[in-house]
Design a protein around this motif. Structure first.
Motif, PDB file in Angstrom:
ATOM      1  N   TRP A   6      -2.725  -2.998  -9.426  1.00 44.02           N
ATOM      2  CA  TRP A   6      -0.702  -2.306  -9.279  1.00 44.02           C
ATOM      3  C   TRP A   6      -1.444  -0.752  -9.199  1.00 44.02           C
ATOM      4  CZ3 TRP A   6       2.542  -4.769  -7.245  1.00 44.02           C
ATOM      5  CH2 TRP A   6       3.055  -6.110  -7.536  1.00 44.02           C
ATOM      6  N   PHE A   7      -2.362  -0.568  -9.309  1.00 47.37           N
ATOM      7  CA  PHE A   7      -3.117   0.994  -9.334  1.00 47.37           C
ATOM      8  C   PHE A   7      -3.642   0.403  -7.640  1.00 47.37           C
ATOM      9  CE2 PHE A   7      -6.907   3.792  -8.850  1.00 47.37           C
ATOM     10  CZ  PHE A   7      -6.080   4.595  -9.008  1.00 47.37           C
ATOM     11  N   CYS A   8      -4.016   0.086  -7.342  1.00 50.06           N
ATOM     12  CA  CYS A   8      -4.596  -0.250  -5.865  1.00 50.06           C
ATOM     13  C   CYS A   8      -3.581  -0.310  -4.935  1.00 50.06           C
ATOM     14  CB  CYS A   8      -5.185  -1.533  -5.936  1.00 50.06           C
ATOM     15  SG  CYS A   8      -7.653  -1.319  -6.772  1.00 50.06           S
ATOM     16  N   VAL A   9      -2.670  -1.018  -5.132  1.00 53.14           N
ATOM     17  CA  VAL A   9      -1.235  -1.100  -4.691  1.00 53.14           C
ATOM     18  C   VAL A   9      -0.767  -0.446  -4.444  1.00 53.14           C
ATOM     19  CG1 VAL A   9       0.580  -2.119  -4.357  1.00 53.14           C
ATOM     20  CG2 VAL A   9      -1.027  -3.468  -4.735  1.00 53.14           C
ATOM     21  N   PHE A  10      -0.399   0.329  -5.208  1.00 55.36           N
ATOM     22  CA  PHE A  10       0.466   1.752  -4.968  1.00 55.36           C
ATOM     23  C   PHE A  10      -0.934   3.081  -4.224  1.00 55.36           C
ATOM     24  CE2 PHE A  10       3.535  -0.465  -7.636  1.00 55.36           C
ATOM     25  CZ  PHE A  10       4.236  -0.344  -6.870  1.00 55.36           C
ATOM     26  N   ILE A  54       0.075   6.607  -0.152  1.00 55.43           N
ATOM     27  CA  ILE A  54      -1.134   7.210   0.353  1.00 55.43           C
ATOM     28  C   ILE A  54      -0.556   7.200   2.082  1.00 55.43           C
ATOM     29  CG2 ILE A  54      -3.158   8.487   1.232  1.00 55.43           C
ATOM     30  CD1 ILE A  54      -4.518   7.712  -0.993  1.00 55.43           C
ATOM     31  N   GLU A  55      -0.488   5.773   1.860  1.00 60.16           N
ATOM     32  CA  GLU A  55      -0.122   5.623   3.640  1.00 60.16           C
ATOM     33  C   GLU A  55       0.971   5.498   3.854  1.00 60.16           C
ATOM     34  OE1 GLU A  55       1.518   2.728   6.533  1.00 60.16           O
ATOM     35  OE2 GLU A  55       1.694   2.518   4.240  1.00 60.16           O
ATOM     36  N   SER A  56       2.355   5.261   2.949  1.00 61.21           N
ATOM     37  CA  SER A  56       3.235   5.338   3.342  1.00 61.21           C
ATOM     38  C   SER A  56       3.054   7.356   3.607  1.00 61.21           C
ATOM     39  CB  SER A  56       4.169   5.355   2.281  1.00 61.21           C
ATOM     40  OG  SER A  56       4.167   3.711   1.957  1.00 61.21           O
ATOM     41  N   TRP A 101       1.057  -4.007   1.553  1.00 64.25           N
ATOM     42  CA  TRP A 101      -0.234  -3.707  -0.234  1.00 64.25           C
ATOM     43  C   TRP A 101      -0.550  -4.569  -0.684  1.00 64.25           C
ATOM     44  CZ3 TRP A 101      -3.764  -1.068   2.005  1.00 64.25           C
ATOM     45  CH2 TRP A 101      -3.569  -0.108   3.218  1.00 64.25           C
ATOM     46  N   TYR A 102       0.502  -5.592  -1.339  1.00 59.66           N
ATOM     47  CA  TYR A 102       0.809  -6.351  -2.797  1.00 59.66           C
ATOM     48  C   TYR A 102       0.629  -7.413  -2.105  1.00 59.66           C
ATOM     49  CZ  TYR A 102       2.465 -10.858  -5.424  1.00 59.66           C
ATOM     50  OH  TYR A 102       2.289 -10.878  -6.051  1.00 59.66           O
ATOM     51  N   VAL A 103       0.428  -8.021  -0.854  1.00 64.29           N
ATOM     52  CA  VAL A 103      -0.084  -8.882  -0.170  1.00 64.29           C
ATOM     53  C   VAL A 103      -1.146  -8.786   0.206  1.00 64.29           C
ATOM     54  CG1 VAL A 103      -0.553 -10.525   2.409  1.00 64.29           C
ATOM     55  CG2 VAL A 103       1.664 -10.066   1.227  1.00 64.29           C
ATOM     56  N   ILE A 104      -1.727  -7.756   0.351  1.00 66.34           N
ATOM     57  CA  ILE A 104      -3.292  -7.045   1.235  1.00 66.34           C
ATOM     58  C   ILE A 104      -4.430  -7.295  -0.486  1.00 66.34           C
ATOM     59  CG2 ILE A 104      -4.789  -5.688   1.731  1.00 66.34           C
ATOM     60  CD1 ILE A 104      -2.782  -4.535   4.286  1.00 66.34           C
ATOM     61  N   TRP A 105      -4.107  -6.596  -0.988  1.00 66.05           N
ATOM     62  CA  TRP A 105      -4.526  -6.231  -2.222  1.00 66.05           C
ATOM     63  C   TRP A 105      -4.888  -7.945  -3.565  1.00 66.05           C
ATOM     64  CZ3 TRP A 105      -8.466  -3.896  -3.172  1.00 66.05           C
ATOM     65  CH2 TRP A 105      -8.604  -2.326  -2.678  1.00 66.05           C
ATOM     66  N   ASN A 106      -3.156  -8.274  -3.131  1.00 62.93           N
ATOM     67  CA  ASN A 106      -3.593  -9.658  -4.240  1.00 62.93           C
ATOM     68  C   ASN A 106      -4.553 -10.203  -3.229  1.00 62.93           C
ATOM     69  OD1 ASN A 106      -2.057 -11.295  -6.024  1.00 62.93           O
ATOM     70  ND2 ASN A 106      -2.183 -12.455  -4.513  1.00 62.93           N
ATOM     71  N   THR A 107      -4.219 -10.682  -2.338  1.00 61.47           N
ATOM     72  CA  THR A 107      -5.524 -11.694  -1.456  1.00 61.47           C
ATOM     73  C   THR A 107      -6.684 -10.998  -1.480  1.00 61.47           C
ATOM     74  OG1 THR A 107      -3.737 -11.345  -0.056  1.00 61.47           O
ATOM     75  CG2 THR A 107      -5.895 -12.435   0.350  1.00 61.47           C
TER      76      THR A 107
END
Length: 1828
Positions: A611-615, A620-622, A681-687
């Motif tokens: 969740w650190f990676c996700v947020f 940053i991107e948002s 980002w959850y989909v990306i990092w979870n994958t």
């Protein structure tokens, strides 16, 4: 080495000789444990299972010395294929087919190697009242004290010792049985229930005693059920504070503690110390308890649980009953025997009756119908259960005489249970009201995490909104900027306050802890003041001083602290003192709702890291892509001033605020994208994390260091076999050869491999000398798989055999628990619920087309999908036919008679030399048989059933556990071969072991109601698998007993049968157990009730839950011991669970999930899409979710800790509607109560999925509505308000977040359309110009700078596009990881080229609509999705009526707005939204088989016209009026509902009237907003004078124009309806005698035709009023549509009464005959109601008629493309053109008739299409030239 041997080594692919015929009289079922026999090696060398064996040792030829006459000698390669020959004469999945059905069943009877244990045969010496001796005390007395018991023991000792061989200690089986008998006599349990639970307990003890000491087995079992630290009863005992009552001796001690405040109680630490002392006392009591007392408590618990029926869903209620019954035991009367059934009637029936009456009411005839109550008005299972959590709630239990139950001595309370007034005791503990506010409560932190940062980002970049326009002054207003940004803290507090206030709606004030909620709200209000107060000073009093800056900085720090705190801390822990988990005040809540299992340190770090990676990436991107890029559009729109704009009615207010209103919609669009961004980002990092874990586990093909195949034999030995327990003198190679050969043989038997493949895959035994010595040669397969240069084919490429072998090899590279020896493994049960799923396909179903639109038989389709397997099947069938012919030609003694000799000579050497002609073989290749005898057709039926989603496939697949256990037991135990057992004795030994360790329980609810064919199929399976246990419900009605109040006397029984149960004269089997129930056990949606009914018949320690469309394989079943090892309690220990340090035990493993392979993935694009979704969710997502603690239970193929689950409410929940997705509630319940949930990668089962467009979306609808119900549930409330942040985020995004994200995706589409509508409205009258980068606001020339806004619009489209296509990423990476890049990119391209994105868009809308509809109207119910092959073409009208309301209307409205926007502000990026709208409207037809067949298309058009018109002269099941009434019923409800038997799930849904407060938002408020918004856009464009742009318009044309166009058609339609009503009254009756039904249909056609003409007349009028401007007409129609929709919604919600169930009112209106319709008193009021309905229906008919025709117009040109049907079939079915489905065959008359119809309706459709185009094109061309 001999020359012969050397030659054999150089020819490993040599084909075996043709197998000879086998005598069918000696054939047996396939058993790899006995059919695949490889000799044991005699070697002195010992083998360490963990040693890394040298490859030379494994690959060298092993010399084996055997006597040639040995039973297991294999002198040639031909003998290796005895199993291939055996396939034709024995079962497996294909059973030996005898000459007739009778002889077939007789042959199957021969498979019964032993007699049944119990089939309704009472144990000798026992009767319901036979035991009258002195009952056993807590110390079991000698058996001689009870004569009847002593007799019993003497007669049954032998059977006791043989049934449970591991339990040979004390208390002995006879003693335990005596305890059960005493309990039965004391409490009045049923005889069969007692016998069932005795066997249940003994199997459990036998299972544990097989791997640990007898004392430990009993101790651990008692600890798990009753007294251990993880036992639910112990947890409840202390949570309900009953230890205080027992310790103090006062009935009120616990109640006083619960009711006193903290001040009255004093220091909380004193209570904690008292609790610890009580727990220590409990431990000592449990430790010192005699074994007989432990057995008695276990027996009492099981007997109560077995007869509790629906009360099993209330685990703490059972704990309370057990506590009272246990207290009663010690004070029971010694000479009193309770009658059988007393416990059920006096204790369970009153509770059952209360629960049943909450949802159902009794009719005068004795049947029960559903009450019109929503969940908030029903006291359900959870409400009943929670009464027993708290001592103050227990104290409310009162007897019917008014006295409190708690006032009685504890030993007398049990006897008083029948006199408890249960209806007055229970109340709602959580109100599942249908409201969106549940999302505000449960997911408050989600809103804070997104809305507050969004505020920070936007407010920091929106300085133009609140700073001075003077840049010099603005530069000094830093304090103002900081203060405005800091208001994010106030916003976070406001969100938390709203959520807290909303809790009052759902949590009763009498509920425990409600006062904490009030304190929280008060403190939140104070915090809000602290966060918002400084802004008043900074903004209004001091904007530029340094003090203002300091105040702003301090406010910002407070804001950040507030926001972070509220985002991290769960609501339930806000402002609550740190209370230890064992505190008296919170013990119940901590125990039952927040006892979450702890994660390991590394797993917790992984969770936080994810969740650190996700947020981090998201924030940053948002900021840069969303917030910062929005700065310029925001500044432009905020400073824009519209000139020369005014309306004569509303003035200039709209013109002034139009830019700000547009900006508001743009901000909402940004906020929605901000939410969607997180899920991306959850989909990306979870994958990424999941793929990384797959590399770590070694299940990726990209891990070459694993040497997957070359090390496979060693891994089989080390991981599949119990290597540590195998005799070291036995060589691993020989053991592994037996396992491997069995796997290969099983695939051959399933026709996945040919004989050539088998020859190359098997271990070969080759003779080397004449004295019987052999060598064992390994197949080259293990070494050549990693050598790309080696071209030998071991299996067909990309086949099922390849997939299974590769997964088996990959799976053994992963870490897995070490297996126990078979005799030591625990017993487990596979349970499968069955309702109406196909059992075995009938011959008619597979060789006959379903209907005229099918165009192919099921068998033909399966042959195309599985061509290689069909070829193998035909070869085997021909061999069987040859052998049968040979058997017929030869006598029984093998000699030929003269007659047979002549017959033989007449056919020559046909069967022996295989000289059969191709013509003669044609029947085999067509249908699989030449003779239609039952034994021949059965094989074809089985072949088709094993490749469809049938129950037979499931049963035969999971019966592989039996074969696997036998195989492992024989391989690991050399003594079985060394002893002098014959084949029958060996088989019996293996069968006994497999039966002892494995049971298959089929919960076949409707067994008694099955058709004759289904019953025959079940009998066939029972004869094939006698050990299969079938549990069903039996309804017994006594017509002689009729009660005036209760109606006909009806009793329900839970019954168990198996294949050993004798068949009675009536064909029914004598039950093994027959347990009476308190009533109808089906009170919910069916599946969970069915599971609960069968649950009492499971055996062992673990359960595997399987659906009736799954499959399993031998190689996977071999890993069962490893899977069960995941529960971490298989290795026994001498340490008592009641030692002093036992309290620190780890959380138990409750559920072990496993992978699923979707075997329907190759059935076209839709099958592959469904398989891909399951693959990503069930494998990729769960892989990481289980690691970080976010996995729940999804029903299949999960393994369950049976003791843990059954003592906590069972394997599912069952309140009707609320628990539609029943399985996941068991997972949430286990998770909340401290159970760990794991996921394994090395085991997988097969699973079928929905294959057609309708069935896939039916499944999506079921899941979506079920999720809507989940959001109302208390489980979501507990998890959402109590989980730590990282685990809360995992739970949210893995479960409700997916569905809420779908809502946000579709909301983003709608919001984009509104933004486009307003930008188009701005762009139409205004001049758009481009200024320099610094230019803001209006250009000097009068144009407006909107270029930055258009650039922002493009970025929005890109964002939505990326978010949507990110859904393909997980599947691509999962495929890339496990199958390689080429397979991944191929699958991805096939999806894209097959229009998979269209389907994904439509599915997203279906998910969103299902949830929204459920939250508004309810009505969640089980939907039988249908799992057959989608080879039938569905009519247009069927597809339209199914999907119009959920998707097509939305797509059509969006298309209108998009058309307007494209005409005004076209940018290429809008093409994506055109694809979206096309998908929403046309997807059902794009994925309809043979949709573009021209003849069928035109016939569809004829059927559509009939669908529109039928149902008005006489009732019709498929008509437009029926569809219209069905949609209306959701809101109005139905009068006089008769729901019938609640057990009949198939009853059509009966919708109650929707509550006004619930539907107000969706049905009135939202349409009102859309109408206002559409009107604003239209009025703005008409606030300018086109002829004088510099002057505002003065004529009130806009508002009046829309009013006329919107209301005018309705008024005219109403006038025409009145006239037609008079005509029907006057002429209806006379016309009935001459025109019959045609009169009503004619009147209806006139009215509907008028409505369509009326509509187009007003459209042309609008065209004229808009000066022939097409874009203005489109905008006007958007506004008209919105206004009319609002009018119709208000009429429907506010003015229409309930709908009649029948359509007599509609028929009466058109025919004019209101008499004789059965309307009764409604005949006077119904005409007025029907008039209002018809006014609405006229406009709705116009909409459906025009929309349907537009769809036909769009599809018609495609049908004219040559070869389109073939290419369309290629896209849908992925079949090469050479394998295409043949065109249908019609007779000459049929072809002529079809041609005539096609010509007529083709011309009609063409003419209407030209007219439709002309209505818009001609005015646009000629209109400007007209003088008026």
């Amino acid at each position: 080495m001999s020359k012969e041997t050397a030659n054999d080594k150089t020819k490993p692919e040599e084909e075996p000789t043709t197998p000879s015929a086998t005598d069918s009289s000696t054939s047996r079922a396939f058993d790899p444990a006995t059919t695949t026999k490889v000799p044991e090696e005699r070697s002195e060398a010992s083998c360490d299972p963990h040693e890394d064996y040298d490859s030379d040792y494994w690959q060298q030829d092993s010399t084996v010395s055997m006597q040639s006459g040995s039973r297991y000698a294999m002198s040639s390669n031909a003998d290796l294929y005895d199993h291939a020959r055996e396939d034709l004469h024995s079962s497996g999945r294909y059973l030996r087919c005898a000459p007739s059905t009778e002889s077939l069943l007789a042959l199957l009877e021969a498979k019964r190697f032993r007699t049944p244990r119990e089939c309704m045969q009472n144990v000798p010496g026992i009767s319901p009242t036979s035991t009258k001796g002195e009952p056993f005390s807590s110390e079991l007395p000698p058996l001689s004290e009870s004569t009847s018991n002593a007799t019993l023991v003497a007669e049954t000792t032998e059977s006791f010792s043989t049934d449970y061989p591991a339990w040979i200690g004390l208390p002995s089986a006879p003693h335990i049985h005596g305890i059960f008998v005493q309990l039965k006599n004391v409490y009045g349990f049923q005889q069969d229930s007692m016998r069932n639970m005795y066997d249940h307990l003994m199997v459990m003890l036998d299972s544990r005693a097989s791997r640990m000491s007898l004392n430990s087995a009993l101790l651990t079992l008692h600890a798990d059920y009753i007294g251990g630290p993880n036992a639910n009863y112990r947890k409840w005992y202390f949570a309900a504070q009953l230890d205080l009552d027992d310790a103090v001796g006062s009935q009120h001690a616990a109640t006083r503690v619960a009711e006193e405040t903290c001040d009255e109680l004093g220091d909380d630490s004193e209570l904690i110390e008292e609790l610890k002392d009580a727990e220590e006392g409990w431990r000592l009591m449990m430790e010192r308890m005699p074994d007989s007392e432990r057995v008695r408590q276990l027996a009492l618990w099981l007997l109560i649980w077995a007869e509790a029926s629906m009360i099993r869903f209330c685990p703490e209620a059972l704990c309370y009953i057990f506590k009272l019954a246990d207290d009663h035991w010690h004070a029971r009367a010694k000479d009193v025997t309770a009658p059988e059934g007393e416990f059920l009637d006096s204790v369970i029936v009153p509770l059952y009756t209360f629960i049943r009456d909450q949802a159902y009411r009794q009719t005068p005839d004795g049947s029960y119908i559903k009450r019109e109550r929503d969940h908030a008005s029903i006291i359900g299972y959870d409400d009943v259960n929670q009464l027993f959590w708290y001592p103050e709630a227990i104290a409310r239990l009162r007897l019917k005489d008014g006295n409190r139950l708690i006032d009685l001595p504890s030993s007398q309370r049990y006897q008083a249970l029948p006199r408890v007034d249960w209806p007055k005791a229970f109340q709602k503990t959580f109100k599942e009201k249908r409201s969106w506010m549940h999302l505000a409560i449960n997911f408050t932190r989600i809103w804070i995490i997104h809305i507050v940062p969004f505020w920070y980002y936007i407010s920091a970049n929106a300085t133009s909104l609140y700073l001075s326009s003077d840049k010099a002054i603005a530069s000094k207003e830093l304090g103002v900027k900081l203060s405005v940004v800091a208001l994010g803290g106030a916003l976070a507090t406001l969100l938390m306050t709203i959520g807290s206030f909303a809790e009052y709606l759902y949590v009763p004030m009498t509920w425990h802890g409600a006062r904490l909620l009030t304190r929280r709200v008060l403190l939140l209000l104070i915090i809000f003041v602290f966060n918002a107060g400084p802004s008043v000073y900074c903004i209004y009093f001091d904007r530029t001083s340094q003090l203002s800056v300091a105040v702003g900085v301090l406010q910002l720090l407070i804001s950040l602290c507030t926001s972070i705190s509220f985002a991290i801390i769960p609501q339930a822990q806000l402002f609550v003192h740190h209370i230890q988990s064992d505190s008296r005040k919170t013990l119940a809540n901590q125990t039952f709702t927040a006892n979450f299992p702890h994660l390991k340190r590394m797993d917790r770090l992984l969770s936080i890291g994810l969740w650190f990676c996700v947020f981090s990436c998201k924030l940053i991107e948002s900021y840069f892509f969303l917030a910062l890029s929005f700065k310029d559009p925001l500044e432009i729109m905020s400073q824009m001033t519209i000139q020369n704009c005014e309306d004569s009615i509303i003035g200039s207010a709209l013109c002034t605020h139009m830019p700000n209103i547009t900006l508001g919609f743009m901000l909402l669009m940004e906020l929605i994208l901000f939410f969607l961004d997180t899920y991306l980002w959850y989909v990306i990092w979870n994958t990424i994390f999941s793929v990384a874990r797959s590399f770590y586990l070694g299940i990726s093909i990209w891990t070459p260091w694993r040497n997957i195949f070359s090390r496979l034999p060693k891994r089989i030995y080390a991981k599949v076999l119990a290597a540590s327990e195998i005799d070291g003198r036995r060589k691993p190679k020989v053991l592994c050869s037996q396992i491997w050969n069995a796997i290969v043989v099983s695939m051959y038997r399933e026709h996945l491999l040919s004989t050539d493949h088998v020859a190359r895959l098997l271990f070969h035994q080759i003779p080397v000398t004449d004295d019987g010595k052999h060598i064992l040669r390994s197949p080259t397969f293990f070494q050549t798989q990693e050598d790309a240069a080696f071209k030998t084919e071991y299996y067909p490429k990309q086949s099922e055999a390849e997939r299974r072998m590769q997964f088996f090899a990959h799976s053994l590279t992963t870490p897995m628990p070490e297996p126990l020896p078979v005799p030591n493994m625990p017993t487990f049960t596979v349970m499968t619920p069955h309702f109406s799923e196909k059992i075995i396909l009938s011959l008619r179903e597979i060789i006959r087309e379903e209907d005229n639109s099918t165009r192919i038989t099921l068998l033909e389709y399966l042959k195309q999908l599985h061509a290689f397997e069909w070829d193998n099947f035909v070869k085997d069938t021909k061999v069987l036919a040859d052998e049968k012919l040979l058997s017929d030609l030869l006598g029984e003694d093998g000699t030929q008679s003269e007659t047979k000799s002549s017959s033989m000579s007449s056919v020559g050497t046909l069967p022996l030399n295989s000289q059969r002609s191709k013509v003669d073989d044609l029947p085999f290749y067509c249908v699989g048989f030449k003779s239609s005898a039952p034994e021949n057709t059965l094989r074809t039926r089985i072949w088709a059933s094993l490749r469809s989603q049938t129950l037979y496939r499931t049963i035969t697949g999971f019966m592989n556990y039996q074969n696997a256990i036998k195989l492992l037991y024989r391989v690991e135990n050399a003594h079985l071969l060394s002893t002098k057992m014959n084949v029958e004795q060996l088989e019996d030994e293996l069968n006994q072991m497999s039966d002892r360790k494995f049971r298959f329980l089929l919960a076949m609810q409707r067994y008694k109601e099955m058709s004759k064919d289904d019953r025959e199929n079940v009998d066939f399976i029972l004869n094939a698998y006698p050990n299969l246990q079938i549990a069903y419900i039996e309804k017994e009605t006594d017509l002689n007993q009729v009660d005036k109040e209760k109606g006909i006397s009806t009793r329900y029984y839970s019954v168990l049968i198996d294949g050993y149960c004798p068949i009675q004269a009536d064909g029914q089997r004598t039950p093994k157990y027959r347990v009476r129930l308190p009533g109808n056990p089906i009170l919910g949606d069916g599946k969970s009730d069915n599971q609960n009914n069968a649950l009492i018949f499971y055996r062992g320690e673990y359960l595997q839950l399987i659906d009736a469309n799954q499959d399993n394989y031998l190689e996977e079943c071999l890993k069962i011991r490893n899977v069960l090892g995941e529960f971490e309690n298989l290795h026994g220990t001498d340490k008592s669970p009641y030692t002093a340090d036992s309290e620190s035990v780890a959380a138990p493993v409750a559920i072990v999930g496993a992978r699923e392979y979707i075997f329907s993935e190759n059935v076209g694009v839709l099958g592959d899409v469904a398989a891909g979704k399951e693959q990503t969710f069930g494998t990729l997502t769960q892989r990481i979710n289980a690691t970080i603690g976010g996995k729940l239970h999804y029903g299949h193929p999960d393994f369950l800790n049976a003791v843990f689950m059954t003592t906590r409410g069972g394997v599912s929940k069952a309140q009707k509607g609320l628990h539609l997705n029943e399985d996941i509630y068991a997972g949430m319940n286990a998770f909340e109560r401290g159970g760990r949930i794991k996921h394994i990668e090395y085991y997988q089962c097969g699973k079928g999925r929905d294959l057609g467009f309708g069935s896939v979306l039916n499944f999506a609808t079921k899941i979506g509505t079920g999720m809507g119900e989940q959001m109302l549930s208390r489980e979501y409330y507990y998890l959402g308000t109590q989980l730590p942040l990282d685990r809360f985020l995992t739970f949210y995004y893995a479960h409700p977040g997916f569905h809420i994200n779908n809502i946000f995706i579709m909301l983003s589409v709608h919001m984009f359309m509104l933004v486009l509508l307003f930008l188009g409205a701005l762009g139409q009258p205004l001049t758009v110009c481009e200024t320099d980068n610094d230019g803001i606001g209006n250009h000097p020339d009068g144009c407006y700078n909107l270029m930055a806004v258009l650039s922002w619009l493009k970025r929005v489209v890109i964002s939505i596009f990326v978010i949507f296509f990110a859904s393909f990423l997980p599947l691509f990476l999962q495929e890339f990881t496990e199958r390689g890049f080429l397979r991944a990119i191929t699958r991805f391209c096939k999806h894209i080229l097959s229009f998979s994105p269209f389907f994904e868009i439509f599915a997203t809308q279906t998910y969103a609509h299902s949830i929204l509809s459920n939250l508004s109207f309810g009505g969640a119910r089980y939907i039988a999705t249908g799992r057959g092959f989608a080879i039938s073409r569905l009519p247009f009208s069927t597809l339209y009526s199914r999907f119009a309301d959920s998707s097509m209307y939305t797509g059509a409205r969006s298309a209108l707005i998009l058309l307007f926007g494209s005409l005004v502000v076209w940018v290429p990026h809008l093409a994506y939204f055109w694809i979206t709208t096309i998908a929403l409207v046309l997807s059902p037809f794009l994925f309809n088989p043979h949709q573009f067949s021209l003849s069928n298309f035109l016939l569809d058009y004829r059927d559509f016209l009939r669908w529109l018109s039928r149902g008005n002269g006489k009732s019709h099941a498929n008509s437009w009026i029926g569809y219209c009434r069905f949609i209306r019923m959701r809101t109005t409800g139905v009068k006089s509902k008769q729901l019938g038997n609640p057990s009949e799930i198939s009853n059509p849904p009966k919708q109650p009237r929707a509550q006004f407060t619930v539907v107000f938002f969706s049905e009135i408020f939202m349409p009102f907003c859309i109408a206002v918004i559409s009107m604003m856009a239209y009025l703005f464009t008409h606030s300018f004078d086109a002829s004088h742009p510099e002057q505002p318009i003065r004529q009130p044309q806009g508002l009046i124009r829309i009013g006329i166009i919107a209301v005018g058609p309705i008024i005219l339609n109403a006038s025409v309806l009145i006239g037609l009503f008079v005509v029907s009254l006057l002429l209806g009756s006379p016309a009935a005698y001459c025109c019959r039904v045609k009169f009503g249909a004619t009147i209806a056609s006139v009215a509907h035709g008028w409505a369509v003409v009326n509509f187009f007349a007003f459209v042309e009028l609008l065209y004229y009023l808009e000066n022939w401007h097409f874009s203005s007409v489109i905008l006007g129609m958007i506004a008209v549509d919105a206004v009319q929709k609002l009018i119709f919604k208000v009429i429907t919600v506010c003015f229409l009464t309930r709908e009649l169930q029948q359509d007599q009112s509609n028929l009466s209106w058109w025919t004019g005959r209101w008499y004789g319709r059965g309307l009764g008193k409604y005949a006077f009021s119904q005409p007025l109601r029907e008039f209002v309905c018809k006014v609405v229906e006229m406009s709705l008919f116009t909409t459906d008629c025009i929309l349907g025709h537009v769809i036909f117009f769009a599809l018609f040109p495609l049908c004219l493309i040559p070869g389109i049907d073939k290419w369309h079939s290629l896209i849908l079915f992925w079949l090469r053109p050479s394998q295409q489905i043949r065109p249908p065959i019609f007779s000459a008359s049929q072809r002529k008739r079809r041609r005539r119809i096609c010509i007529i309706y083709g011309c009609l459709l063409t003419c209407l299409m030209l007219i439709f185009v002309a209505l818009f094109a001609v005015p646009a061309i000629l209109g400007p030239t007209m003088p008026f």
